[in-house]
Design a protein around this motif. Sequence first.
Motif, mmCIF file in Angstrom:
data_model
loop_
_atom_site.group_PDB
_atom_site.id
_atom_site.type_symbol
_atom_site.label_atom_id
_atom_site.label_comp_id
_atom_site.label_asym_id
_atom_site.label_seq_id
_atom_site.Cartn_x
_atom_site.Cartn_y
_atom_site.Cartn_z
ATOM 1 N N ARG A 1 -3.163 7.875 -0.372
ATOM 2 C CA ARG A 1 -3.732 7.432 0.903
ATOM 3 C C ARG A 1 -3.812 8.655 1.809
ATOM 4 O O ARG A 1 -2.818 9.357 2.018
ATOM 5 C CB ARG A 1 -2.851 6.377 1.545
ATOM 6 C CG ARG A 1 -3.208 6.052 2.986
ATOM 7 C CD ARG A 1 -2.389 4.878 3.480
ATOM 8 N NE ARG A 1 -2.677 3.709 2.678
ATOM 9 C CZ ARG A 1 -3.740 2.938 2.874
ATOM 10 N NH1 ARG A 1 -4.576 3.194 3.841
ATOM 11 N NH2 ARG A 1 -3.949 1.910 2.101
ATOM 12 N N THR B 1 -7.788 6.859 14.082
ATOM 13 C CA THR B 1 -7.195 7.236 12.806
ATOM 14 C C THR B 1 -7.626 6.231 11.748
ATOM 15 O O THR B 1 -7.478 5.021 11.936
ATOM 16 C CB THR B 1 -5.656 7.230 12.888
ATOM 17 O OG1 THR B 1 -5.253 8.140 13.903
ATOM 18 C CG2 THR B 1 -5.047 7.657 11.556
ATOM 19 N N ARG B 2 -8.167 6.717 10.691
ATOM 20 C CA ARG B 2 -8.486 5.844 9.563
ATOM 21 C C ARG B 2 -8.133 6.579 8.279
ATOM 22 O O ARG B 2 -7.881 7.771 8.294
ATOM 23 C CB ARG B 2 -9.964 5.428 9.597
ATOM 24 C CG ARG B 2 -10.206 4.377 10.687
ATOM 25 C CD ARG B 2 -11.652 4.267 11.061
ATOM 26 N NE ARG B 2 -12.431 3.709 9.966
ATOM 27 C CZ ARG B 2 -13.765 3.626 9.993
ATOM 28 N NH1 ARG B 2 -14.439 4.060 11.032
ATOM 29 N NH2 ARG B 2 -14.417 3.108 8.967
ATOM 30 N N ALA B 3 -8.095 5.823 7.214
ATOM 31 C CA ALA B 3 -7.608 6.413 5.969
ATOM 32 C C ALA B 3 -8.568 6.132 4.829
ATOM 33 O O ALA B 3 -9.325 5.170 4.854
ATOM 34 C CB ALA B 3 -6.228 5.859 5.630
ATOM 35 N N VAL B 4 -8.517 7.012 3.852
ATOM 36 C CA VAL B 4 -9.146 6.698 2.569
ATOM 37 C C VAL B 4 -8.031 6.498 1.563
ATOM 38 O O VAL B 4 -6.950 7.075 1.694
ATOM 39 C CB VAL B 4 -10.107 7.805 2.097
ATOM 40 C CG1 VAL B 4 -11.287 7.892 3.024
ATOM 41 C CG2 VAL B 4 -9.394 9.144 1.985
ATOM 42 N N HIS B 5 -8.278 5.661 0.618
ATOM 43 C CA HIS B 5 -7.274 5.293 -0.378
ATOM 44 C C HIS B 5 -7.968 5.362 -1.738
ATOM 45 O O HIS B 5 -8.954 4.682 -1.959
ATOM 46 C CB HIS B 5 -6.760 3.880 -0.078
ATOM 47 C CG HIS B 5 -5.838 3.334 -1.122
ATOM 48 N ND1 HIS B 5 -5.567 1.994 -1.261
ATOM 49 C CD2 HIS B 5 -5.121 3.946 -2.094
ATOM 50 C CE1 HIS B 5 -4.728 1.808 -2.254
ATOM 51 N NE2 HIS B 5 -4.447 2.978 -2.789
ATOM 52 N N PRO C 1 0.833 -1.199 0.000
ATOM 53 C CA PRO C 1 0.000 0.000 0.000
ATOM 54 C C PRO C 1 0.867 1.248 0.000
ATOM 55 O O PRO C 1 2.023 1.217 0.414
ATOM 56 C CB PRO C 1 -0.794 -0.125 1.304
ATOM 57 C CG PRO C 1 -0.682 -1.540 1.697
ATOM 58 C CD PRO C 1 0.630 -2.016 1.177
ATOM 59 N N PRO C 2 0.263 2.370 -0.453
ATOM 60 C CA PRO C 2 1.018 3.616 -0.441
ATOM 61 C C PRO C 2 1.562 3.902 0.960
ATOM 62 O O PRO C 2 0.865 3.731 1.952
ATOM 63 C CB PRO C 2 -0.023 4.658 -0.848
ATOM 64 C CG PRO C 2 -1.051 3.892 -1.599
ATOM 65 C CD PRO C 2 -1.075 2.530 -0.983
ATOM 66 N N PRO D 1 3.410 6.460 3.929
ATOM 67 C CA PRO D 1 3.258 7.853 4.328
ATOM 68 C C PRO D 1 4.257 8.769 3.620
ATOM 69 O O PRO D 1 5.374 8.402 3.336
ATOM 70 C CB PRO D 1 3.521 7.824 5.827
ATOM 71 C CG PRO D 1 3.243 6.433 6.238
ATOM 72 C CD PRO D 1 3.622 5.585 5.073
ATOM 73 N N ALA E 1 -15.012 9.492 -1.331
ATOM 74 C CA ALA E 1 -14.698 8.464 -0.335
ATOM 75 C C ALA E 1 -15.236 8.933 0.998
ATOM 76 O O ALA E 1 -15.450 10.136 1.203
ATOM 77 C CB ALA E 1 -13.194 8.232 -0.258
ATOM 78 N N GLU E 2 -15.461 8.003 1.885
ATOM 79 C CA GLU E 2 -15.994 8.406 3.181
ATOM 80 C C GLU E 2 -15.390 7.559 4.288
ATOM 81 O O GLU E 2 -14.939 6.434 4.074
ATOM 82 C CB GLU E 2 -17.516 8.277 3.211
ATOM 83 C CG GLU E 2 -17.992 6.835 3.184
ATOM 84 C CD GLU E 2 -19.501 6.686 3.265
ATOM 85 O OE1 GLU E 2 -20.186 7.686 3.518
ATOM 86 O OE2 GLU E 2 -19.969 5.556 3.081
ATOM 87 N N ILE E 3 -15.371 8.159 5.467
ATOM 88 C CA ILE E 3 -15.008 7.431 6.684
ATOM 89 C C ILE E 3 -16.200 7.547 7.600
ATOM 90 O O ILE E 3 -16.561 8.643 8.020
ATOM 91 C CB ILE E 3 -13.747 8.029 7.343
ATOM 92 C CG1 ILE E 3 -12.571 7.991 6.369
ATOM 93 C CG2 ILE E 3 -13.425 7.275 8.617
ATOM 94 C CD1 ILE E 3 -11.353 8.743 6.882
ATOM 95 N N GLU E 4 -16.812 6.416 7.897
ATOM 96 C CA GLU E 4 -17.976 6.448 8.762
ATOM 97 C C GLU E 4 -17.555 6.307 10.212
ATOM 98 O O GLU E 4 -16.636 5.559 10.530
ATOM 99 C CB GLU E 4 -18.933 5.308 8.401
ATOM 100 C CG GLU E 4 -19.711 5.585 7.136
ATOM 101 C CD GLU E 4 -21.000 4.768 7.086
ATOM 102 O OE1 GLU E 4 -21.718 4.702 8.093
ATOM 103 O OE2 GLU E 4 -21.260 4.201 6.015
#
Lengths: 383, 411
Positions: free
Chosen positions: A53, A88-92, A25-26, A28, A78-81
């Motif tokens: 990301r 901490t969460r990410a969108v990719h 994955p990408p 940081p 994109a969404e973070i619910e």
Amino acid sequence: MPHAAARLAVTAVLVTAAAACTGTPPAPQGAAVEVSRGRCGVGWAAPHGGDQRIAVHNVGPVTMEVELVDPATHGVYAEIESLAPAATRAVHLVLARGAYAFTCLPEDSDAETGPAVTVADGPTAGATAIAPVTEDDLGPAVGSYRAHVTAGLAALAVDVATLRTALASGDRERARQAWLVAQMAYNRLGAAYDTFGDTADAIDGLPDGLPAGVRDKDFTGLRRIEYGLWHGEALPSLGALAARLASDVAGLRKDFASSRTDPNDLPLRAHEILENTLQFELTGAADQGGGAGLATMSANLDGTRAVLDAIAPELRPRYAGWTTVEQELSAVQRLVAAQQRGGRWTPVRELSTQDRERLDGALGQLLEDLAPIAAIGEVRRTQ
Amino acid sequence: MSTKRRDFLRGLGAGAAGVAVGGAAGAGVASAMSRPRQASPAAEPTVAFHGVHQAGVVTPAQPHATHVAFDVVAGDRKGLADLFRTITERARFLTAGGVPPEIGIGGPPSDSGVLGPAVPADNLTVTVGVGASLFDDRFGLAAHKPAELTAMPSFPDDHLDPARTHGDLSLQLCADHRDTVLHALRDIARHTRGGMQVRWRLDGFASPPRPAGTPRNLMGFKDGISNLLVTDAAQMDQFVWLPAGAAQPWTAGGSYQVIRQIRMLVEFWDRVGIVEQERIFGRRRDSGAPLDGDHETDAPKFADDPVGEAIPLTSHIRRANPRTPQAEPSRILRRPYNYDSGVDAVGDLDMGLVFVCFQRDPDKQFATIQRRLAGEPLVDYIQPVGGGYFLILPGVRDTADYLGSGLVNLT
């Protein structure tokens, strides 16, 4: 708590990498970005396009939803619910050139969209923004769907009355035909996944999970009558079950008239009805002797069509695969209809290998293409 | 009929898109943990996908495999070509590894997640073949069927089950780990539902050497001691790869694959004395040595034993490969796996061998050996129940090419 508010800023970190090349994955990279209530997206400086990301850290005191949006249309990339405090969460996603912004939707307060940023490098095509579907958007769909079900329940009541008459006549073949009409009428309603609550179990329940199986006193309704009709049970005893069925259908009509339909149910049902069909009918698992799996499937396809018709005004513009889905649904309907010959439906166990594989393949492909409707049509906040 | 899914969705307030984003968040952690591997990409075990030949033929057998036969349900030549393109695209990604694309709110996650956020190559090979049934009137291919490609015949000692035999396509997936094989099968099936449907499937595993040398089959004997050398290119060209200039030029670079599901009646076998077991095979069970030798690598000296005093004339190794000039052309490249598939109606274990071999001509090679084996004493303890003959397609040359391109574009 001004001190805490400053400390508990929601930060987003933009990271990037050439994921496709490395197979990981990408990783940081780049500057941290501050986002918080009143400051949703501030400091997301010099973003880059391509495979990105974006990690979002909620250091605020309230859980919120965070969306990456097109600031012009408020379409969602994109969404973070339910991003909880300290989480901490990410969108990719792949960011194309263009304008982006974060929208924050904190619990119990209004949505706010941060400043727009411009991606000036990267590909010309990337993730697609989809206009969120609101509860209001689906209002007319719910109305038309409920009208369809209300009419269908009325037809079912008539068909069950006909079944009772047929059982009373002592003519088993006539009773079997009347049962099939009622079975299809019910399955045209698309009663997948507990649509009608506990009442449905009394009407369409299977013996599975009942302690005494087909002999269980709680095994009632259409499937129980099917079992009796094809296992030599006396018609008068089935008449009593049909009377109970008529009563349960009447109860369902009453309950449905006073119940509310969750708008979220409709996009979900687009694929759930046929998920049930695949699991219980095309496998033969639900068959109690009548061999009516394909007849039931035909009715389920009608029920799916009704759901799609109801939500089409909102979902068709949002889903590029809509036309494909309609064509595939028609193709499956043709395959199933071809298995009704001279008034008899081929029992699934009698299907040739080729016919079975064609049906399985066509239904499987349709389900794959119906599945995105549930995700796109999920009701989202916009305010 | 179940309420669980709805309750789950409502209770968590998370739809499919939410789950997708959750998966992406998890990727950050995995990324950090896997950084040492990222620093040296060469350490990621990968088998090249592009080439003149498909991988999975001369590739040393990875520990885990599945062999799946499909029937094509696509309706016409264009649908078949689309199917081959899709399988190729998925195979190209899966064998290289990488991060599956994110869908955002547009649908459920694009990947099952079984292998985590970054799909490892894990030495995966995807090997695709076509059966004789593909060359019927559905796709207009009848004129292009090579004469050597037939449906697998039923041999005298066979007990073939139609539901486990033949198929339009064969898909062989092999990798270093079981989850990689299953992930690949799920991925390919998901992308091809409208194009093909599973006809039968057989999972296999390669046992480790016990204690050394050739791995053992589930009868306890070392299996495949005398095999062609995959490192000998000339031998591969002579026995395995189809040449240019054949009657069907599109087959050049391909090979014929024979798959046989051979059940071993292991309960019966375990009630047979060791001397009889060894005379049936012609080898020692413990060492794998031929009955006239000391080591598994010793060549049996059949010429010195014309009446079969040391190695019976009916023994498996003697019938299979009598080591005569006449038998030389029938040699095959074996690539077998063991299988273990539950129990039968009388409670006996269903296990045995996924016999897989590659050759230039299934009748002149595999079937010729099979005819020599007819009636061998071993047949009382084994039951061939399924499988098929398939033509392994030529390799995918580059990123613009796809499996079957030389076939579906023929007129």
